[in-house]
Write a protein that holds these residues in place. Sequence first.
Motif, short mmCIF file in Angstrom:
data_model
loop_
_atom_site.label_atom_id
_atom_site.label_comp_id
_atom_site.label_asym_id
_atom_site.label_seq_id
_atom_site.Cartn_x
_atom_site.Cartn_y
_atom_site.Cartn_z
N ARG A 1 0.86 2.28 12.23
CA ARG A 1 0.94 1.31 11.13
C ARG A 1 1.64 1.94 9.93
O ARG A 1 1.48 3.13 9.65
CB ARG A 1 -0.46 0.87 10.70
CG ARG A 1 -1.23 0.06 11.71
CD ARG A 1 -2.49 -0.51 11.08
NE ARG A 1 -3.36 0.55 10.56
CZ ARG A 1 -4.32 0.35 9.65
NH1 ARG A 1 -4.52 -0.85 9.14
NH2 ARG A 1 -5.08 1.35 9.25
N VAL A 2 2.39 1.11 9.23
CA VAL A 2 2.95 1.46 7.93
C VAL A 2 2.37 0.47 6.93
O VAL A 2 2.61 -0.74 7.03
CB VAL A 2 4.49 1.39 7.91
CG1 VAL A 2 5.02 1.75 6.52
CG2 VAL A 2 5.08 2.31 8.97
N ILE A 3 1.58 0.97 5.99
CA ILE A 3 0.96 0.12 4.98
C ILE A 3 1.70 0.35 3.67
O ILE A 3 1.62 1.43 3.08
CB ILE A 3 -0.54 0.44 4.83
CG1 ILE A 3 -1.24 0.29 6.18
CG2 ILE A 3 -1.18 -0.46 3.78
CD1 ILE A 3 -2.69 0.76 6.18
N SER A 4 2.46 -0.66 3.25
CA SER A 4 3.36 -0.51 2.10
C SER A 4 2.83 -1.28 0.90
O SER A 4 2.71 -2.51 0.94
CB SER A 4 4.76 -1.01 2.46
OG SER A 4 5.32 -0.23 3.48
N TYR A 5 2.53 -0.55 -0.17
CA TYR A 5 2.10 -1.17 -1.43
C TYR A 5 3.33 -1.43 -2.29
O TYR A 5 4.07 -0.51 -2.63
CB TYR A 5 1.15 -0.24 -2.18
CG TYR A 5 -0.24 -0.14 -1.60
CD1 TYR A 5 -1.30 -0.84 -2.17
CD2 TYR A 5 -0.49 0.64 -0.47
CE1 TYR A 5 -2.59 -0.75 -1.64
CE2 TYR A 5 -1.77 0.73 0.07
CZ TYR A 5 -2.81 0.03 -0.53
OH TYR A 5 -4.08 0.12 0.00
N GLU A 6 3.55 -2.70 -2.63
CA GLU A 6 4.68 -3.05 -3.49
C GLU A 6 4.25 -4.19 -4.42
O GLU A 6 4.14 -5.34 -4.00
CB GLU A 6 5.89 -3.49 -2.65
CG GLU A 6 7.11 -3.86 -3.47
CD GLU A 6 7.44 -2.82 -4.53
OE1 GLU A 6 7.22 -3.11 -5.73
OE2 GLU A 6 7.89 -1.72 -4.16
#
Length: 246
Positions: free
Chosen positions: A116-121
């Motif tokens: 998983r890649v969990i990206s906060y933007e």
Amino acid sequence: MTEWRLLVAAGRAQLVDITQEVQDLPGVGRFRSQLLRDAVTGEEFDLVGTPARLLEPTLFDLVADLERGPQAILPRDLAWIAWILGLEPGDTVIEGGAGSGALTLTLARIVVPDGRVISYEPRLSHRRILECNLQRSPHTAQVKVVPQELTPDSEPTPCQALVLDVPQPWELVGWASTALESGGRLVAYLPTTGQVTQLLAQLEGWGELRVVENIQRDWTTRSQALRPQSRMQGHSGFIVSARHYT
């Protein structure tokens, strides 16, 4: 649902979504996409009088053709970050500040099929560009976009790696200590030496501290005049990396 291919025709290569009804491409013109859907990938075919070939796009093709907004991390730095993180298929990596998504696409390609890649933007304008670019990747299922800023109060998610492309990453070192598993790596991408200095001060006690700046110099490709090009890609950012041991 999109389906991207790399079309090589009229002396150029360009990404095309073959699910669209009609294409209108520089150097080729306007034509129905059925011509592309009928083509055999990898084999030359006639495209409205122009010899053409369809290929499966690579990560290089996807990143090179991203819709731009916030400054994207350059390929030379993407490669170093991906290498220093030491990611494996199935890993979880958290990204603070996704921007246009160049690094997001790179990380997603590495952690398939179960990672998983969990990206906060937090910025809506950046998220719109990010989500548009993610549609070009076959690995969108690996990516979760969180429409929030990553802060010291965010709920820690256990992960093997953390990448920070934010102005004040030193504020997240404590959070990183909680989220990262033992042996996990933190990477921060920073434009100035002042930011690097503040981050290093907070990383005391971490292992394998490293600061890298990648400089790229291309050469001409003329065999009779082989020399460095007049312009080079200079400073883009400092890559600070460290390893967490509990």
